[in-house]
Design an enzyme around this catalytic site. Structure first.
Site, short mmCIF file in Angstrom:
data_model
loop_
_atom_site.label_atom_id
_atom_site.label_comp_id
_atom_site.label_asym_id
_atom_site.label_seq_id
_atom_site.Cartn_x
_atom_site.Cartn_y
_atom_site.Cartn_z
N CYS A 1 -13.40 -6.29 -7.33
CA CYS A 1 -13.14 -6.41 -5.88
C CYS A 1 -14.22 -7.19 -5.14
O CYS A 1 -14.12 -7.41 -3.94
CB CYS A 1 -13.03 -5.03 -5.25
SG CYS A 1 -11.68 -4.08 -5.93
N HIS B 1 -15.41 -1.76 1.55
CA HIS B 1 -14.34 -2.01 0.58
C HIS B 1 -13.55 -0.70 0.51
O HIS B 1 -14.14 0.37 0.34
CB HIS B 1 -14.92 -2.37 -0.78
CG HIS B 1 -13.91 -2.22 -1.88
ND1 HIS B 1 -12.72 -2.91 -1.86
CD2 HIS B 1 -13.88 -1.42 -2.99
CE1 HIS B 1 -12.01 -2.57 -2.92
NE2 HIS B 1 -12.68 -1.66 -3.62
N GLU C 1 -8.79 -10.68 -9.08
CA GLU C 1 -8.81 -10.09 -10.42
C GLU C 1 -7.36 -9.97 -10.92
O GLU C 1 -7.08 -9.23 -11.85
CB GLU C 1 -9.53 -8.75 -10.42
CG GLU C 1 -9.06 -7.76 -9.39
CD GLU C 1 -9.84 -6.45 -9.45
OE1 GLU C 1 -9.78 -5.80 -10.49
OE2 GLU C 1 -10.49 -6.10 -8.45
P1 HMG Z 1 -6.88 12.38 -8.36
O1 HMG Z 1 -7.39 13.08 -9.57
O2 HMG Z 1 -5.43 12.16 -8.25
O3 HMG Z 1 -7.24 13.12 -7.04
O4 HMG Z 1 -7.65 11.00 -8.30
P2 HMG Z 1 -8.29 14.32 -6.74
O5 HMG Z 1 -7.85 15.55 -7.44
O6 HMG Z 1 -9.70 13.82 -6.92
O7 HMG Z 1 -7.97 14.50 -5.19
C1 HMG Z 1 -8.22 13.47 -4.29
C2 HMG Z 1 -8.62 14.09 -2.96
O8 HMG Z 1 -7.47 14.76 -2.40
C3 HMG Z 1 -9.70 15.18 -3.09
O9 HMG Z 1 -10.53 15.03 -1.98
C4 HMG Z 1 -8.91 16.48 -2.97
O10 HMG Z 1 -9.66 17.58 -2.50
C5 HMG Z 1 -7.85 16.05 -1.96
P3 HMG Z 1 -12.13 14.85 -2.16
O11 HMG Z 1 -12.61 16.11 -2.70
O12 HMG Z 1 -12.30 13.71 -3.15
O13 HMG Z 1 -12.61 14.50 -0.80
N1 HMG Z 1 -6.64 16.91 -1.93
C6 HMG Z 1 -6.06 17.31 -0.79
N2 HMG Z 1 -6.39 17.10 0.51
C7 HMG Z 1 -5.57 17.64 1.46
N3 HMG Z 1 -4.48 18.40 1.16
C8 HMG Z 1 -4.12 18.64 -0.10
C9 HMG Z 1 -4.94 18.08 -1.15
N4 HMG Z 1 -4.88 18.11 -2.51
C10 HMG Z 1 -5.94 17.39 -2.97
N5 HMG Z 1 -3.05 19.40 -0.38
C11 HMG Z 1 -8.71 8.98 -7.62
C12 HMG Z 1 -8.10 10.31 -7.16
C13 HMG Z 1 -9.20 8.20 -6.42
C14 HMG Z 1 -9.88 9.27 -8.57
C15 HMG Z 1 -7.61 8.19 -8.38
O14 HMG Z 1 -6.57 7.90 -7.49
C16 HMG Z 1 -8.10 6.91 -9.02
O15 HMG Z 1 -8.60 6.90 -10.13
N6 HMG Z 1 -7.97 5.72 -8.30
C17 HMG Z 1 -8.40 4.43 -8.81
C18 HMG Z 1 -9.91 4.28 -8.83
C19 HMG Z 1 -10.53 4.15 -7.45
O16 HMG Z 1 -9.86 3.86 -6.48
N7 HMG Z 1 -11.87 4.34 -7.39
C20 HMG Z 1 -12.60 4.17 -6.15
C21 HMG Z 1 -14.02 3.64 -6.34
S1 HMG Z 1 -14.09 2.23 -7.43
C22 HMG Z 1 -13.62 0.88 -6.43
O17 HMG Z 1 -13.56 0.99 -5.26
C23 HMG Z 1 -13.27 -0.39 -7.13
C24 HMG Z 1 -11.79 -0.69 -7.26
O18 HMG Z 1 -11.27 -1.10 -6.01
C25 HMG Z 1 -11.54 -1.74 -8.33
C26 HMG Z 1 -12.29 -3.06 -8.26
O19 HMG Z 1 -13.46 -3.16 -7.94
O20 HMG Z 1 -11.66 -4.06 -8.65
C27 HMG Z 1 -10.99 0.55 -7.67
#
Ligand code: HMG
Length: 390
Positions: free
Chosen positions: A111, A233, A79
């Site tokens: 992906c 993935h 992609e």
């Molecule tokens: P965010 O808002 O920065 O993070 O976004 P958050 O507030 O959701 O926190 C992440 C985790 O850290 C949470 O854990 C928190 O509790 C934890 P969870 O509740 O989710 O288990 N946390 C802590 N843990 C330990 N100590 C601490 C602490 N503070 C917080 N002190 C997000 C995170 C992944 C949403 C963002 O990075 C994002 O948008 N990423 C891109 C999208 C993505 O990867 N999506 C995944 C599914 S889609 C997919 O896989 C397809 C893709 O590869 C693309 C394709 O297909 O081409 C993306």
């Protein structure tokens, strides 16, 4: 006929950012990135690497003369394509000196692209048992500086030779796919960065997994106990665990422990590279095969592929008797050990260095890039690739 993965290669650029230091610089606790997201290091592509060079470097480590002759189909899942018309596969075909009597194409579905390529390859081998197919999954994940997706960036490629009587893993016949038209993550043609609805994408990834797993069980009668491991993935390493946890209560504690233990092993490489989109699932498989010394031949491994937008698939493979002899574990150890850390400000400068988009030419300095295959510039709208060995 047995069809599957005969060889598997991997490449990631020589630069990385330490996630602890990125967290400090972004004003968040390091544990958010290392535990909450589950990433230790993020691979960074210099301007002299793109999806073509990453893929070609990954393929370089596995191909011998016989492969170069027998490969008659190159399927490139990405992609991060570099041209809206010419496929990345044609560039790689040329850079690797493959048999000219070959078909070379690029496939796209976020992906999921490399999984689509594998399934196309299986069909091709079923019709032409003597041929071999080169499947590539190569990407650079970019969300932007200071965005919530930043901690889930990465860069790298996986290359696989698919053939009959494969020496690493036979791909079984049964699989379940699912498509739904959703906007969880996408990249419009005018943008070099992805747009994402992070929380929604997480939910959909899990929902797709639950649906394809349920349908797979109904179709095959297999259960979690029949799997030595499930590879996912991995946009970030916590993601697959969230999906796995939702089904673990279907099985005994022993099986739960086995699957959780193997999950950890299958995420080690990804933890140190970041998201490589199309190659990510196969990097996880490689991590499992190369780092788990107790996996027995005959073990069945589940594979969950997810590409936003979205398409998901659950399929499976069974390890061949001498699979370990056909892995490049030592070379990958050296690849990881040979990388160079950059500071957060160096990363930001490299991230913002982009190729001209106004049609002008540019010459790039490839002397600092240790990769064999590099992008040396753009001349008259045409990318100038160099294979330093040729
Ligand atoms: P965010 O808002 O920065 O993070 O976004 P958050 O507030 O959701 O926190 C992440 C985790 O850290 C949470 O854990 C928190 O509790 C934890 P969870 O509740 O989710 O288990 N946390 C802590 N843990 C330990 N100590 C601490 C602490 N503070 C917080 N002190 C997000 C995170 C992944 C949403 C963002 O990075 C994002 O948008 N990423 C891109 C999208 C993505 O990867 N999506 C995944 C599914 S889609 C997919 O896989 C397809 C893709 O590869 C693309 C394709 O297909 O081409 C993306």
């Amino acid at each position: 006929m047995k069809i599957g993965i005969d060889k598997i290669g991997f490449y990631t650029p020589h630069l990385y950012v330490d996630m602890n230091k990125l967290a400090v610089s972004r004003g968040v606790e390091p544990e958010k990135f290392t535990i909450g997201i589950g990433q230790d290091r993020m691979a960074l592509a210099p301007i002299t690497q793109d999806s073509v060079t990453l893929a070609a470097n990954a393929a370089l480590e596995i191909l011998d003369e016989e492969d170069r002759e027998k490969i008659d189909y190159v399927i490139f899942g990405t992609e991060s394509g570099v041209d809206n018309s010419k496929s990345a596969a044609v560039y790689v075909h040329g850079l690797l000196g493959l048999n000219p009597y070959a078909r070379s194409v690029e496939v796209k579905q976020a992906c999921f692209g490399a999984t689509a390529a594998i399934q196309m390859a299986k069909g091709h081998i079923a019709l032409h048992p003597e041929s071999k197919v080169l499947v590539l999954g190569s990407d650079i994940a970019r969300y932007g500086l200071n965005t919530s997706g930043e901690s889930t960036q990465g860069a790298g490629a996986v290359a696989m030779v698919i053939s009959k009587d494969p020496r690493i893993m036979v791909l079984e016949e049964q699989e379940v796919c699912l498509t739904d038209d959703i906007m969880d993550f996408w990249r419009p043609v005018y943008s070099d960065k992805a747009y994402v609805d992070g929380k929604f994408s997480n939910e959909q990834y899990i929902l797709f997994f639950q649906k394809v797993w349920k349908a797979y069980k109904e179709k095959t009668g297999l259960q979690l106990k029949d799997f030595e491991a499930i590879c996912y993935h991995l946009p970030y390493t916590k993601m697959g665990l969230k999906a796995l946890r939702t089904v673990l209560d279907e099985t005994t504690e022993n099986v739960q422990e086995r699957l959780k233990g193997n999950y950890q092993i299958s995420t080690q490489y990804n933890r140190n590279v970041g998201n490589i989109y199309t190659g990510s699932l196969y990097l996880s498989l490689l991590s499992l095969l190369e780092l788990n010394e107790d996996l027995s031949p005959g073990a069945r491994i589940g594979l969950y592929s997810y590409g936003s937008g979205a398409v998901g698939e659950f399929f499976t493979g069974v390890l061949e008797p001498d699979y370990r002899d056909h892995l490049n574990t030592e070379a990958h150890k050296q690849l990881f050990e040979g990388r160079k850390e950059v500071t957060v400000s160096e990363y930001e400068a490299i991230f913002q260095e982009v190729l001209p988009t106004d049609g002008s030419s540019v010459e790039l300095d490839i002397t600092e890039d240790p990769a064999t295959i590099c992008l040396a510039g753009i001349k008259e709208h045409s990318r100038q690739y160099v294979n330093k060995n040729r």
